[in-house]
Design an enzyme around this catalytic site. Structure first.
Site, short mmCIF file in Angstrom:
data_model
loop_
_atom_site.label_atom_id
_atom_site.label_comp_id
_atom_site.label_asym_id
_atom_site.label_seq_id
_atom_site.Cartn_x
_atom_site.Cartn_y
_atom_site.Cartn_z
CB ILE A 34 53.99 39.90 17.87
CG1 ILE A 34 52.86 39.32 18.74
CG2 ILE A 34 54.38 38.93 16.77
CD1 ILE A 34 52.19 40.33 19.63
CB ALA A 35 58.88 37.29 17.66
CB SER A 54 64.07 36.10 10.47
OG SER A 54 63.61 37.27 9.80
NE ARG A 55 59.63 38.11 5.88
CZ ARG A 55 58.88 39.16 5.55
NH1 ARG A 55 58.13 39.13 4.47
NH2 ARG A 55 58.90 40.24 6.30
CE1 TYR A 76 59.99 33.18 9.26
CE2 TYR A 76 58.29 33.32 7.56
CZ TYR A 76 59.07 33.92 8.53
OH TYR A 76 58.92 35.27 8.77
CG HIS A 97 49.00 33.92 11.38
ND1 HIS A 97 48.24 34.50 12.37
CD2 HIS A 97 50.22 34.52 11.44
CE1 HIS A 97 48.96 35.41 13.01
NE2 HIS A 97 50.16 35.44 12.45
CE LYS A 115 45.88 40.07 18.46
NZ LYS A 115 45.65 41.24 17.59
CG ASP A 196 45.95 44.83 15.21
OD1 ASP A 196 46.86 44.02 14.94
OD2 ASP A 196 46.07 45.75 16.03
#
Length: 259
Positions: A34-35, A54-55, A76, A97, A115, A196
């Site tokens: 999605i990024a 990223s992690r 983050y 989120h 979203k 979703d």
């Protein structure tokens, strides 16, 4: 708080007090599929892809290289602390989120969050309160709201072009096996059809009828606890009603590379 996909707080003008539209520096939080919203920013006037996080440092580095982003962070927290970032696009899984949004707002960053903005009304209220307290921009990233057809429908309804709307029916679903995207079957990651895909029919209903006075819902839950299919009836003051349906039980979904 507004409607799904709507501007939460405050107006975009808040960003102009910190930067100029000729140079709005974006940070991308999360490097999953999605990024790739980052691709759209490359052709957006005034947008500068400044940093990605990223992690893991390796994932951040790979994403930054792919999109030509100058800085990459392996946490983050480092992204949120970067004083040269004006606004952060939160592209992490649903369940995170709220924490990610609050992290960015707490560091003074404006936020566009994928979203759903959060996974409960209480979490959304917490995020909105934090943005208002700091006078920062916060919005849920629902691109559907900005489609020309969506604007035309809202305009037609507002002007009474089709008369008084008393009923809306909206649905979205497709056949989805766990192997397609295991995250969608994990309660800990806020999986399930409603979060979703149900957010899309909810958006259309909200844009047309507003906030309901009563909601009645039924769902078929999988053994993991997430909803495979959800039906809801929304009732409004004045007598209008809406029907929402969403699920992972329709025609088979196709992987992105097959499209």
């Amino acid at each position: 708080v507004g409607t799904p996909g709507g501007l939460l707080v405050p107006a975009w003008g808040a960003i102009s007090r910190h930067t100029t539209m000729a140079s709005t520096r974006w940070g991308i939080m999360g490097t999953g599929a999605i990024a790739n919203f980052a691709q759209a920013l490359k052709t957006t006037p005034g947008a500068v892809l400044h940093a990605a996080a990223s992690r893991s440092q390796a994932s951040a580095d790979a994403f930054a290289k792919k999109h030509g982003i100058a800085r990459s962070f392996g946490s983050y927290e480092e992204l949120a602390a970067d004083g040269e970032v004006d606004i952060v696009y939160v592209a992490t899984p649903h369940a995170f989120h709220r924490d990610n949004v609050l992290l960015c707002l707490g560091a003074g960053r404006h936020v566009l969050c994928e979203k759903p903005l959060a996974v409960s009304a209480a979490q959304v209220a917490e995020c909105v309160a934090a943005a208002r307290e700091r006078n920062l921009f916060l919005m849920e990233g629902m691109w559907t709201r900005f489609f020309p057809v969506a604007r035309a429908i809202r305009k037609a309804v507002a002007e009474g072009a089709i008369g008084k709307v008393v009923s809306v029916s909206a649905s979205l679903g497709f056949k989805l096996e766990p192997s397609f995207n295991p995250r969608l079957y994990e309660p800990a990651l806020a999986g399930g059809a409603l979060f979703d895909v149900g957010i899309y029919p909810a958006l259309w209903i909200s844009m047309i009828l507003g906030t309901p006075s009563k909601v009645t819902a039924h769902a078929h839950l999988l053994p993991s606890g997430v909803d495979q299919q959800t039906f809801a009836t929304l009732e409004y003051e004045g007598g209008a009603m809406a029907h929402l349906e969403c699920g992972f039980t329709g025609p088979p979904a196709r992987r992105r590379e097959e499209r």
